[in-house]
Design a protein around this motif. Structure first.
Motif, mmCIF file in Angstrom:
data_model
loop_
_atom_site.group_PDB
_atom_site.id
_atom_site.type_symbol
_atom_site.label_atom_id
_atom_site.label_comp_id
_atom_site.label_asym_id
_atom_site.label_seq_id
_atom_site.Cartn_x
_atom_site.Cartn_y
_atom_site.Cartn_z
ATOM 1 N N ALA A 1 -12.608 9.570 1.931
ATOM 2 C CA ALA A 1 -11.669 10.515 1.671
ATOM 3 C C ALA A 1 -10.644 9.921 0.557
ATOM 4 N N ALA A 2 -10.215 10.970 -0.339
ATOM 5 C CA ALA A 2 -9.110 10.043 -1.511
ATOM 6 C C ALA A 2 -7.646 10.415 -0.640
ATOM 7 N N GLY A 3 -6.859 9.240 -0.879
ATOM 8 C CA GLY A 3 -5.485 9.685 -0.110
ATOM 9 C C GLY A 3 -4.789 10.137 -1.104
ATOM 10 N N VAL A 4 -5.035 11.549 -1.623
ATOM 11 C CA VAL A 4 -4.336 12.447 -2.150
ATOM 12 C C VAL A 4 -4.089 13.646 -1.273
ATOM 13 N N PRO A 5 -2.997 14.640 -1.723
ATOM 14 C CA PRO A 5 -2.965 15.801 -1.138
ATOM 15 C C PRO A 5 -4.255 16.636 -0.721
ATOM 16 N N SER A 6 -4.559 16.802 0.339
ATOM 17 C CA SER A 6 -5.939 17.669 0.825
ATOM 18 C C SER A 6 -6.877 16.783 0.311
ATOM 19 N N GLY A 7 -7.192 15.607 0.178
ATOM 20 C CA GLY A 7 -8.189 14.801 -0.206
ATOM 21 C C GLY A 7 -9.423 14.999 0.643
ATOM 22 N N SER A 8 -9.132 15.311 1.971
ATOM 23 C CA SER A 8 -10.189 15.157 2.906
ATOM 24 C C SER A 8 -10.719 16.754 3.110
ATOM 25 N N ILE A 9 -10.333 17.709 2.378
ATOM 26 C CA ILE A 9 -10.931 18.997 2.568
ATOM 27 C C ILE A 9 -12.502 19.071 2.162
ATOM 28 N N ASN B 1 -8.488 3.864 5.489
ATOM 29 C CA ASN B 1 -7.931 3.628 6.922
ATOM 30 C C ASN B 1 -7.240 5.062 6.996
ATOM 31 N N MET B 2 -7.971 6.114 7.804
ATOM 32 C CA MET B 2 -7.143 7.325 7.677
ATOM 33 C C MET B 2 -7.234 8.121 9.212
ATOM 34 N N ASN B 3 -6.203 7.452 10.097
ATOM 35 C CA ASN B 3 -6.505 7.722 11.664
ATOM 36 C C ASN B 3 -6.102 9.376 11.693
ATOM 37 N N GLY B 4 -5.062 9.951 10.900
ATOM 38 C CA GLY B 4 -4.568 11.192 11.011
ATOM 39 C C GLY B 4 -5.689 12.264 10.536
ATOM 40 N N THR B 5 -6.403 11.713 9.338
ATOM 41 C CA THR B 5 -7.077 12.652 8.632
ATOM 42 C C THR B 5 -8.528 12.778 9.689
ATOM 43 N N ALA B 6 -9.088 11.613 10.169
ATOM 44 C CA ALA B 6 -10.006 11.927 11.242
ATOM 45 C C ALA B 6 -9.750 12.654 12.310
ATOM 46 N N THR C 1 5.292 13.184 0.615
ATOM 47 C CA THR C 1 4.340 13.225 -0.483
ATOM 48 C C THR C 1 2.798 13.725 -0.266
ATOM 49 N N SER C 2 2.417 13.595 1.086
ATOM 50 C CA SER C 2 1.091 14.043 1.630
ATOM 51 C C SER C 2 0.152 13.099 0.823
ATOM 52 N N SER C 3 0.392 12.055 0.731
ATOM 53 C CA SER C 3 -0.748 11.139 -0.275
ATOM 54 C C SER C 3 -0.466 9.538 0.237
ATOM 55 N N SER C 4 -1.516 9.238 0.694
ATOM 56 C CA SER C 4 -1.564 7.812 1.193
ATOM 57 C C SER C 4 -1.275 6.905 -0.094
ATOM 58 N N ASN C 5 -2.001 7.351 -1.142
ATOM 59 C CA ASN C 5 -1.860 6.509 -2.508
ATOM 60 C C ASN C 5 -0.396 6.489 -2.968
ATOM 61 N N LEU D 1 -0.051 20.600 7.858
ATOM 62 C CA LEU D 1 -0.968 19.353 8.777
ATOM 63 C C LEU D 1 -1.145 18.225 7.891
ATOM 64 N N ASP D 2 -1.172 18.420 6.554
ATOM 65 C CA ASP D 2 -1.690 17.107 5.741
ATOM 66 C C ASP D 2 -0.344 16.295 5.570
ATOM 67 N N MET D 3 0.740 16.833 5.534
ATOM 68 C CA MET D 3 1.963 16.025 5.598
ATOM 69 C C MET D 3 2.081 15.454 6.875
ATOM 70 N N CYS D 4 1.851 16.037 7.806
ATOM 71 C CA CYS D 4 1.823 15.222 9.385
ATOM 72 C C CYS D 4 0.759 14.081 9.278
ATOM 73 N N ARG D 5 -0.363 14.526 9.024
ATOM 74 C CA ARG D 5 -1.743 13.548 9.196
ATOM 75 C C ARG D 5 -1.496 12.357 8.293
ATOM 76 N N THR D 6 -0.834 12.502 7.252
ATOM 77 C CA THR D 6 -0.826 11.430 6.301
ATOM 78 C C THR D 6 0.239 10.401 6.665
ATOM 79 N N VAL D 7 1.259 10.891 7.491
ATOM 80 C CA VAL D 7 2.092 10.021 8.024
ATOM 81 C C VAL D 7 1.140 8.892 9.055
ATOM 82 N N LEU D 8 0.218 9.425 9.908
ATOM 83 C CA LEU D 8 -0.542 8.538 10.663
ATOM 84 C C LEU D 8 -1.370 7.523 9.878
ATOM 85 N N ASN D 9 -1.859 8.276 8.741
ATOM 86 C CA ASN D 9 -2.643 7.396 7.839
ATOM 87 C C ASN D 9 -1.968 5.993 7.274
ATOM 88 N N VAL D 10 -0.710 6.328 7.046
ATOM 89 C CA VAL D 10 0.014 5.036 6.463
ATOM 90 C C VAL D 10 0.575 4.204 7.580
HETATM 91 N N1 ASP Z 1 -3.474 13.510 2.266
HETATM 92 C C1 ASP Z 1 -4.191 12.729 2.977
HETATM 93 C C2 ASP Z 1 -3.809 11.329 2.762
HETATM 94 O O1 ASP Z 1 -3.461 10.908 1.620
HETATM 95 C C3 ASP Z 1 -5.773 12.634 2.991
HETATM 96 C C4 ASP Z 1 -6.038 13.983 3.630
HETATM 97 O O2 ASP Z 1 -6.267 14.102 4.697
HETATM 98 O O3 ASP Z 1 -6.369 15.082 3.084
HETATM 99 O O4 ASP Z 1 -3.851 10.487 3.465
#
Ligand code: ASP
Length: 422
Positions: A358-366, A316-321, A280-284, A393-402
């Motif tokens: 950043a919002a926990g949605v796809p590409s929320g951090s861009i 808490n978004m480790n992957g995003t940071a 889903t690429s989304s923490s939310n 990359l979003d798919m992968c970083r969201t895995v870390l975020n959650v």
């Molecule tokens: N997609 C990420 C999330 O929902 C946010 C991002 O890095 O754009 O956690």
């Protein structure tokens, strides 16, 4: 067959079908029809089903979590530990990213023709993002906006301000502990009811997960420019190595040390969370699954998951940071901007803060990333260079975020004397 096996099969099927279509039927009428009338709408419906329950879930579970913790001193202790953990582990993530990007220097490997090509083909999206980021208020106003003037307006917006929602839920939870018990009890019962309803709807939605996930992944892989991954391979590899080290190195150590739990068992138990985040690429959108899995598979009590996980999904978004840190330095290298140690420290601080915001949605951090670029004098249009690989990359970083949120909940549970499920 277990749920995560079914989701995994959906993911493999979607990916395989997408890659085949990409290779042999790219942009043919058939694939366009499948994307427009099958995979895109199916994926969107699945995502929306999950996301539509996020506001009631965050509100009910967070205020209930606070009310169940009860005494304010106790709440303060858990709150400080949670936020401290978020900030510390996010800083570790950016630091790993910066060490890697300074060592590998992926920016030096990008041929200038590829750079020009990418800049021109993604220029329109990049300038839209630049405008959006100029309109984004970040700074002291972000802090002010956490306290909303009209709570109803938070949820009426297409992109709800989650930090403000968290604030309102915390205040309601605190007030519930301060008023007379017999007055609080009916409200708590209603909140528990809302919580149960959201969980039950999410359970229905998760039955669709194998199909939803297949559709989402098909939509990405069938359109994806795989040649871009090759062109940007050093950058992509740098981000992925960083994410891998943090996910399986740092989290494993934290789980062992702070939660006193077997890391292998931990990763096995949170597989469904990782798969849902990846697709889903989304923490939310993943939050409902994160809560259920943490309670059912790890035995973390509901007042802790209710408190830590809704905050974690936004803050808490480790992957995003990590991704932000690597990207800013990569683009600085591409544009020949030398960032001093001081400037790199600014990048660390801003990556941590924007990952919180950043919002926990796809590409929320861009949009926030674009702002950080401008702040350290790297051309903001440069974002065009990485947009084509962002989704993957979003798919992968969201895995870390959650996963990071669950490690924090496990640590808090342990620090509260809870023995996690073996
Ligand atoms: N997609 C990420 C999330 O929902 C946010 C991002 O890095 O754009 O956690």
């Amino acid at each position: 067959m277990s749920r995560h096996t079914k989701i995994f099969i959906g993911l493999l099927f979607g990916a395989a079908a997408g890659v085949v279509c990409n290779a042999f039927l790219h942009e043919t009428a058939f694939v366009n029809v499948v994307q427009t009338y099958v995979s895109d709408p199916l994926g969107k419906i699945f995502l929306n089903l999950l996301i539509m329950m996020v506001i009631p879930l965050v509100f009910a579970s967070l205020s209930l979590g606070v009310a169940q913790i009860g005494d304010l001193k106790h709440l303060g202790r858990i709150g400080v530990r949670t936020i401290g953990y978020f900030l510390l582990v996010t800083t570790i993530a950016v630091t790993i990213g910066l060490v890697l990007v300074n060592t590998i220097r992926p920016g030096d490997f990008l041929p200038s023709e590829t750079k020009e090509e990418l800049l021109s083909s993604y220029s329109e999206q990049a300038s839209q993002l630049k405008d959006a980021s100029e309109r984004t208020e970040f700074g002291i106003q972000t802090l002010v906006n956490i306290v909303p003037r009209n709570p109803a307006a938070i949820i009426a917006r297409p992109n709800p301000d989650m930090l403000a929602l968290i604030f309102v839920a915390l205040m309601v939870g605190i007030a519930l502990t301060l008023i007379a018990k017999e007055r609080a009890a009916p409200v708590i019962r209603v909140l528990e009811g809302i919580n149960d309803i959201t969980v039950s709807i999410i359970n229905i939605a998760m039955r669709l997960a194998p199909y939803g996930v297949a559709a989402l992944i098909f939509s990405v892989t069938s359109r994806f420019g795989f040649d871009l991954i090759v062109a940007l391979s050093m950058y992509v590899v740098t981000v992925l190595i960083g994410l891998f080290l943090h996910q399986f190195g740092v989290f494993a150590i934290l789980i062992r040390l702070f939660a006193r739990y077997n890391p292998l068992l931990f990763f096995r138990n949170v597989q469904t969370v990782m798969l849902t985040a990846f697709s889903t690429s989304s923490s939310n959108a993943t939050l409902p699954t994160t809560i259920l899995v943490s309670q059912n598979n790890l035995g973390i009590p509901s007042h802790i998951t209710g408190f830590v996980l809704p905050m974690g999904a936004t803050m808490n978004m480790n992957g995003t940071a990590l991704f932000e840190g690597v990207t800013v330095l990569f683009l600085a290298q591409v544009f020949g901007v030398e960032l001093s140690l001081g400037a790199q420290i600014v990048v660390v601080i801003m990556s941590v803060l924007t990952a919180v915001g950043a919002a926990g949605v796809p590409s929320g951090s861009i949009p926030l990333l674009v702002m950080v670029l401008a702040m350290v004098n790297v051309p903001a249009e440069g974002i065009a260079i990485i947009l084509g690989v962002d989704r993957i990359l979003d798919m992968c970083r969201t895995v870390l975020n959650v996963t990071g949120d669950v490690t924090c909940a496990a640590y808090i549970a342990r620090s509260e004397g809870v023995t996690l499920k073996a």
